[in-house]
Write a protein that holds these residues in place. Structure first.
Motif, PDB file in Angstrom:
ATOM      1  N   GLY A  10      45.621  44.714  35.427  1.00  0.00           N
ATOM      2  CA  GLY A  10      44.180  44.501  35.508  1.00  0.00           C
ATOM      3  C   GLY A  10      43.467  45.761  35.928  1.00  0.00           C
ATOM      4  N   THR A  11      42.175  45.626  36.179  1.00  0.00           N
ATOM      5  CA  THR A  11      41.336  46.748  36.590  1.00  0.00           C
ATOM      6  C   THR A  11      41.050  46.646  38.078  1.00  0.00           C
ATOM      7  N   VAL A  12      41.251  47.748  38.790  1.00  0.00           N
ATOM      8  CA  VAL A  12      40.951  47.785  40.221  1.00  0.00           C
ATOM      9  C   VAL A  12      39.439  47.696  40.386  1.00  0.00           C
ATOM     10  N   ILE A  13      38.971  46.694  41.141  1.00  0.00           N
ATOM     11  CA  ILE A  13      37.527  46.601  41.366  1.00  0.00           C
ATOM     12  C   ILE A  13      37.152  47.102  42.749  1.00  0.00           C
ATOM     13  N   SER A  14      38.085  47.052  43.698  1.00  0.00           N
ATOM     14  CA  SER A  14      37.800  47.645  45.006  1.00  0.00           C
ATOM     15  C   SER A  14      39.093  47.906  45.761  1.00  0.00           C
ATOM     16  N   VAL A  15      39.037  48.952  46.580  1.00  0.00           N
ATOM     17  CA  VAL A  15      40.127  49.289  47.498  1.00  0.00           C
ATOM     18  C   VAL A  15      39.584  48.993  48.889  1.00  0.00           C
ATOM     19  N   LEU A  16      40.259  48.110  49.618  1.00  0.00           N
ATOM     20  CA  LEU A  16      39.741  47.596  50.878  1.00  0.00           C
ATOM     21  C   LEU A  16      40.220  48.363  52.106  1.00  0.00           C
ATOM     22  N   VAL A  17      41.050  49.391  51.896  1.00  0.00           N
ATOM     23  CA  VAL A  17      41.573  50.191  53.011  1.00  0.00           C
ATOM     24  C   VAL A  17      41.431  51.673  52.694  1.00  0.00           C
ATOM     25  N   ASN A  18      41.535  52.482  53.737  1.00  0.00           N
ATOM     26  CA  ASN A  18      41.481  53.936  53.594  1.00  0.00           C
ATOM     27  C   ASN A  18      42.740  54.551  54.190  1.00  0.00           C
ATOM     28  N   THR A  19      43.020  55.783  53.825  1.00  0.00           N
ATOM     29  CA  THR A  19      44.145  56.503  54.407  1.00  0.00           C
ATOM     30  C   THR A  19      43.990  56.513  55.922  1.00  0.00           C
ATOM     31  N   GLY A  20      45.092  56.181  56.611  1.00  0.00           N
ATOM     32  CA  GLY A  20      45.083  56.162  58.067  1.00  0.00           C
ATOM     33  C   GLY A  20      44.848  54.788  58.673  1.00  0.00           C
ATOM     34  N   ASP A  21      44.359  53.841  57.871  1.00  0.00           N
ATOM     35  CA  ASP A  21      44.128  52.487  58.379  1.00  0.00           C
ATOM     36  C   ASP A  21      45.448  51.790  58.676  1.00  0.00           C
ATOM     37  N   GLU A  22      45.451  50.941  59.692  1.00  0.00           N
ATOM     38  CA  GLU A  22      46.588  50.071  59.990  1.00  0.00           C
ATOM     39  C   GLU A  22      46.361  48.754  59.262  1.00  0.00           C
ATOM     40  N   VAL A  23      47.382  48.269  58.559  1.00  0.00           N
ATOM     41  CA  VAL A  23      47.282  46.982  57.887  1.00  0.00           C
ATOM     42  C   VAL A  23      48.395  46.060  58.373  1.00  0.00           C
ATOM     43  N   GLN A  24      48.096  44.796  58.387  1.00  0.00           N
ATOM     44  CA  GLN A  24      49.068  43.787  58.782  1.00  0.00           C
ATOM     45  C   GLN A  24      49.619  43.097  57.531  1.00  0.00           C
ATOM     46  N   ALA A  25      50.838  42.623  57.623  1.00  0.00           N
ATOM     47  CA  ALA A  25      51.417  41.860  56.520  1.00  0.00           C
ATOM     48  C   ALA A  25      50.492  40.695  56.186  1.00  0.00           C
ATOM     49  N   GLY A  26      50.213  40.509  54.918  1.00  0.00           N
ATOM     50  CA  GLY A  26      49.331  39.434  54.475  1.00  0.00           C
ATOM     51  C   GLY A  26      47.883  39.843  54.318  1.00  0.00           C
ATOM     52  N   SER A  27      47.524  41.042  54.778  1.00  0.00           N
ATOM     53  CA  SER A  27      46.141  41.525  54.654  1.00  0.00           C
ATOM     54  C   SER A  27      45.862  41.973  53.221  1.00  0.00           C
ATOM     55  N   ASP A  28      44.699  41.581  52.687  1.00  0.00           N
ATOM     56  CA  ASP A  28      44.289  42.045  51.364  1.00  0.00           C
ATOM     57  C   ASP A  28      43.951  43.524  51.444  1.00  0.00           C
ATOM     58  N   VAL A  29      44.462  44.295  50.474  1.00  0.00           N
ATOM     59  CA  VAL A  29      44.220  45.737  50.485  1.00  0.00           C
ATOM     60  C   VAL A  29      43.536  46.240  49.207  1.00  0.00           C
ATOM     61  N   VAL A  30      43.681  45.509  48.115  1.00  0.00           N
ATOM     62  CA  VAL A  30      43.085  45.895  46.831  1.00  0.00           C
ATOM     63  C   VAL A  30      42.640  44.624  46.115  1.00  0.00           C
ATOM     64  N   MET A  31      41.529  44.718  45.383  1.00  0.00           N
ATOM     65  CA  MET A  31      41.085  43.613  44.527  1.00  0.00           C
ATOM     66  C   MET A  31      41.220  44.069  43.070  1.00  0.00           C
ATOM     67  N   ILE A  32      41.858  43.230  42.266  1.00  0.00           N
ATOM     68  CA  ILE A  32      42.057  43.518  40.846  1.00  0.00           C
ATOM     69  C   ILE A  32      41.357  42.439  40.026  1.00  0.00           C
ATOM     70  N   GLU A  33      40.694  42.854  38.949  1.00  0.00           N
ATOM     71  CA  GLU A  33      40.130  41.892  38.007  1.00  0.00           C
ATOM     72  C   GLU A  33      41.104  41.749  36.851  1.00  0.00           C
ATOM     73  N   SER A  34      41.518  40.513  36.616  1.00  0.00           N
ATOM     74  CA  SER A  34      42.444  40.237  35.523  1.00  0.00           C
ATOM     75  C   SER A  34      42.041  38.912  34.887  1.00  0.00           C
ATOM     76  N   MET A  35      41.883  38.911  33.598  1.00  0.00           N
ATOM     77  CA  MET A  35      41.490  37.707  32.858  1.00  0.00           C
ATOM     78  C   MET A  35      40.222  37.068  33.446  1.00  0.00           C
ATOM     79  N   LYS A  36      39.240  37.891  33.770  1.00  0.00           N
ATOM     80  CA  LYS A  36      37.933  37.466  34.291  1.00  0.00           C
ATOM     81  C   LYS A  36      38.006  36.856  35.694  1.00  0.00           C
ATOM     82  N   MET A  37      39.140  37.041  36.385  1.00  0.00           N
ATOM     83  CA  MET A  37      39.275  36.537  37.749  1.00  0.00           C
ATOM     84  C   MET A  37      39.491  37.706  38.698  1.00  0.00           C
TER      85      MET A  37
END
Length: 71
Positions: A10-37
């Protein structure tokens, strides 16, 4: 090295994190558009964002590395 992988093509519509950010397991980090969703891609493991390999507008295939984590 831990990686966040695209779970579908799909197409990346947004990146929800930046270099250096701490993320937890299960956290959304990227949004992809695929098949209009909008489909969130979550980190499977916790860690610090080392490299963001995609930008909004990029097309990704299933299995592509989106983000590399360390820690």
């Amino acid at each position: 090295m831990k990686q966040v992988i695209a779970n579908m093509a799909g197409t990346v519509i947004s990146v929800l994190v930046n270099t250096g950010d701490e993320v937890q397991a299960g956290s959304d980090v990227v949004m992809i558009e695929s098949m209009k969703m909008e489909v969130p891609v979550a980190a499977e493991v916790s860690g610090k964002v080392k490299v963001v390999k995609v930008n909004p507008g990029d097309f990704v295939n299933e299995g592509d590395v989106l983000i590399e984590l360390e820690g």
